[in-house]
Design a protein around this motif. Structure first.
Motif, short mmCIF file in Angstrom:
data_model
loop_
_atom_site.label_atom_id
_atom_site.label_comp_id
_atom_site.label_asym_id
_atom_site.label_seq_id
_atom_site.Cartn_x
_atom_site.Cartn_y
_atom_site.Cartn_z
N SER A 167 115.34 86.84 41.91
CA SER A 167 113.95 86.46 41.67
C SER A 167 113.24 86.50 43.02
O SER A 167 113.85 86.24 44.06
CB SER A 167 113.85 85.06 41.05
N HIS A 297 110.10 79.42 36.22
CA HIS A 297 110.79 80.67 35.91
C HIS A 297 111.65 80.43 34.68
O HIS A 297 111.77 79.31 34.18
CB HIS A 297 111.64 81.14 37.09
N ASP A 298 112.25 81.50 34.17
CA ASP A 298 113.04 81.44 32.94
C ASP A 298 114.49 81.78 33.25
O ASP A 298 114.87 82.96 33.26
CB ASP A 298 112.46 82.41 31.91
N PRO A 327 108.90 83.49 40.33
CA PRO A 327 108.44 82.24 39.71
C PRO A 327 106.93 82.09 39.87
O PRO A 327 106.34 82.53 40.85
CB PRO A 327 109.20 81.17 40.49
#
Length: 341
Positions: A167, A297-298, A327
């Motif tokens: 990320s 975020h996921d 994010p």
């Protein structure tokens, strides 16, 4: 590169035929108990798992298995709910195919490396996912030497020869610092994770670079072990200083919640006296009062992307590194303009 142990190696060590190894490890008649014991001992000496041998010799479809090893420090850095969501995302993709996830907790990094060797030599796993990478992480060379396919959950600058899924933490930190600066904050601190952790390095570098770009009056980072207690201690140290920050960015939600408590202990109000931003937009961020501003975020979707990358690597022998996105900042009740003095 270490060669994977084969049935022929077990047969040669036990001085029997490959067929006798098949009978012995499948629990079938046709070999004496003395011979069976010798074959099992040879398999163990070579690091061959009898259960894996039985599957591969039985003539049925092979069960593809992804190994995921955790150590206490990796688990702590993953922080419970976030780590579990990431693992859930990996499993959701593996479940679509005849694949399984083998999860193992090792006491330390040396034991983790030994586990990879045992897994690979025994044919127990097809590949692995590397978590919690540090700068110059010794696991990179060890797993590469084995020839084991792997995907690193880290920035490509840390993943060595392996494809990476990451990320964009640097962009997220920069967004948070710029947001706080727009609100009027000139003294901003960063309570980070362990100094050697790869993502900590990237976040701290981005924090320092963005603060320099904006010409902030104060931009201080404090490394921690990511625990709530460490977050509280770091916050107390920062807020007790004469030039205390008016805003703090934390590397997880637990430390941010603990930081809010530390501020209250010092008689300071959030966000009137100090603004707080958390990483990991968990349920904890939303139920805390005031609700925590957070970088969201996921992790479940991120875990799914990790699994897709590894399956691509296993299917065609190569996979491209990829970003799982950055994010996004979600402002809530813990951020506001600094008090004018």
């Amino acid at each position: 590169m270490e060669r994977r142990v084969t049935i022929r190696d077990v047969a040669a060590r036990a001085d029997v035929s490959a067929g006798a190894v098949s009978l012995a490890l499948n629990g079938r008649p046709g070999v004496s108990e003395q011979t069976r014991a010798r074959i099992v001992a040879a398999a163990r000496e070579l690091g061959w798992s009898p259960s894996s041998a039985a599957r591969s010799l039985a003539g049925g479809p092979r069960l593809h298995t992804v190994g995921l090893a955790l150590t206490p420090d990796t688990a702590a850095a993953g922080l419970d709910a976030v780590l579990m969501a990431l693992i859930g995302g990996i499993e959701s993709v593996l479940a679509e195919r005849p694949c399984a996830l083998l999860l193992h907790v090792a006491p330390d990094r040396a034991a983790e490396t030994a586990l990879y060797r045992q897994w690979w030599q025994s044919g127990r796993v097809n590949g692995t996912v590397l978590l919690g990478l540090t700068a110059d992480d010794p696991r990179i060379d060890a797993v590469h030497h084995l020839g084991m396919p792997a995907v690193a959950v880290a920035h490509p600058s840390l993943s060595g020869p392996f494809p990476a899924v990451w990320s964009d933490d640097a962009a997220a930190v920069a967004e948070a610092v710029r947001y706080l600066a727009v609100l009027g904050h000139r003294r901003i601190a960063h309570v980070s994770g362990p100094a050697a952790l790869g993502r900590t390095i990237l976040r701290r570098e981005s924090f320092a670079a963005t603060a320099a770009e904006l010409g902030l009056d104060l931009a201080r980072s404090l490394p921690t072990d990511l625990s709530a207690a460490a977050g509280a201690r770091a916050t107390h140290e920062l807020l007790a200083a004469p030039d205390r920050p008016t805003a703090i960015v934390y590397d997880n939600d637990l430390m941010a919640v603990a930081g809010g408590g530390a501020a209250a202990d010092l008689g300071l109000r959030v966000p009137a006296d100090v603004s707080l931003v958390a990483w990991d937009d968990s349920d904890l961020c939303r139920i805390t009062r005031p609700a925590l501003s957070a970088l969201s975020h996921d992790p479940f979707a991120f875990g799914a992307e990790v699994a897709h990358c590894l399956l691509e690597l296993l299917d065609i022998g190569r996979a491209a590194s990829r970003s799982g996105g950055a994010p996004v900042l979600v402002p809530r009740g813990t951020t506001g303009p600094p008090r004018r003095t």
